[in-house]
Design an enzyme around this catalytic site. Structure first.
Site, PDB file in Angstrom:
ATOM      1  N   ARG A 107       0.410  -0.973   0.005  1.00  0.00           N
ATOM      2  CA  ARG A 107      -0.065  -0.029   0.056  1.00  0.00           C
ATOM      3  C   ARG A 107       0.782   1.487  -0.168  1.00  0.00           C
ATOM      4  NH1 ARG A 107      -5.450  -0.007   3.897  1.00  0.00           N
ATOM      5  NH2 ARG A 107      -6.078   1.665   2.346  1.00  0.00           N
ATOM      6  N   ARG A 153      -0.063  -1.003  13.097  1.00  0.00           N
ATOM      7  CA  ARG A 153       0.003  -0.489  12.365  1.00  0.00           C
ATOM      8  C   ARG A 153       0.668   0.909  12.137  1.00  0.00           C
ATOM      9  NH1 ARG A 153      -2.993  -1.744   7.552  1.00  0.00           N
ATOM     10  NH2 ARG A 153      -3.245  -4.580   7.620  1.00  0.00           N
ATOM     11  N   HIS A 182      -7.075  -1.651  12.847  1.00  0.00           N
ATOM     12  CA  HIS A 182      -7.157  -0.694  12.916  1.00  0.00           C
ATOM     13  C   HIS A 182      -7.673   0.157  13.801  1.00  0.00           C
ATOM     14  CE1 HIS A 182      -5.682   0.232   8.381  1.00  0.00           C
ATOM     15  NE2 HIS A 182      -5.343   0.560   9.106  1.00  0.00           N
ATOM     16  N   CYS A 276     -14.066   3.416   6.634  1.00  0.00           N
ATOM     17  CA  CYS A 276     -12.015   2.862   5.899  1.00  0.00           C
ATOM     18  C   CYS A 276     -12.472   3.177   4.204  1.00  0.00           C
ATOM     19  CB  CYS A 276     -12.595   1.500   5.915  1.00  0.00           C
ATOM     20  SG  CYS A 276     -11.662   0.395   6.327  1.00  0.00           S
TER      21      CYS A 276
END
Length: 288
Positions: A107, A153, A182, A276
């Site tokens: 990503r 993350r 997340h 998201c």
């Protein structure tokens, strides 16, 4: 070209809840696929139906427009199947953007793409981050502070970097369940400086912080959290939420909110829900 939308008054009152107009950035999932696994939701062997994902995403965008919010679009880039998850692209507060630096190499190119869009569309103040962070995936903005997730993350050092750049207090919360990698999968802000969250996603110390900061929070159970019911977007009154989170939807309604259920089951195959797919673009506030 941005789609037309009906204007929302500066405040729309319904009982005690107030809906506030928002400006969102979204990315159409033209290249969506599940070809790798970087979270527990992703199974490349099962794949995903790209056409169905597009249809579900279009329904989400239509829900926002139907509520009177503004939606801008970033052009999707071939080879970046997760670019649809716009929330991860940056954190925008008071007209300033703190850019994303992704944990996984698959990503990595998304961060510069979102930063370039922001600079070209009225947000010239974009900070290139020194530390790994995944934008609004792990930074959630309330009226007076920012809640920031870590554990899977985003680095704690990014919390400090964001606080220095944006000038808002940042409260660190540690995530401990890999399903909720997340912060925006385990908690969402309500419109009155309150939150809804699933306690099991957090470390004991972080749960204690949440209990102290938000004694009146809406608490979700594991069943609703497990369908990403907390990956929701609230404008102060309306809550755009995964339709499968039936218990949480009923609880929100009892608390005076208006749930707007959507089906994003195809995008959930990559670990995504309404939030998201949605980056909020908060404009610069002029002093009173």
């Amino acid at each position: 070209m941005e789609p037309a939308s009906s204007p929302l008054p500066q405040s729309v009152r319904c009982g005690e809840r107030v809906a506030r107009p928002r400006h969102f950035l979204m990315c159409r999932p033209e290249h969506f696929a599940v070809t790798y696994s970087i979270n527990p939701w992703m199974d490349p062997a099962a794949g995903a139906d790209a056409a169905r994902a597009v249809a579900q995403w279009e329904a989400l965008r239509a829900a926002y427009l139907g509520l009177g919010h503004r939606v801008s679009l970033i052009t999707p880039i071939e080879g970046l199947p997760d670019m649809v998850f716009a929330a991860n692209g940056a954190l925008v507060v008071n007209g300033r953007a703190y850019g994303a630096r992704f944990f996984h190499p698959q990503r990595a190119a998304e961060g510069p793409a979102y930063a370039a869009w922001l600079r070209a569309n009225g947000f010239p103040d974009v900070r290139e981050p020194a530390h790994t962070n995944e934008g609004e995936g792990d930074f959630l903005v309330l009226d007076r502070l920012i809640l920031a997730g870590t554990g899977f993350r985003t680095e704690v050092a990014a919390h400090q970097e964001a606080q220095e750049y944006l000038g808002m207090p940042v409260v660190t919360l540690r995530l401990v369940d890999p399903r909720f990698y997340h912060l925006d999968t385990a908690l969402f802000p309500l419109g009155d400086d309150n939150v809804a969250y699933y306690p099991g996603a957090f470390s004991p110390g972080s749960r204690a912080v949440l209990e102290r900061l938000f004694p009146d929070a809406i608490i979700a159970d594991e069943r609703d959290a497990a369908v990403l019911g907390l990956n929701a977007v609230c404008d102060g009154r309306n809550v755009v939420i995964n339709a499968e989170a039936a218990g949480l939807i009923a609880t929100l309604r009892r608390h005076g909110y208006e749930p707007v259920p959507v089906d994003l089951s195809e995008l959930r195959k990559a670990g995504g829900g309404p939030k998201c797919c949605t980056l909020e673009l908060r404009p610069r506030q002029t002093p009173a």
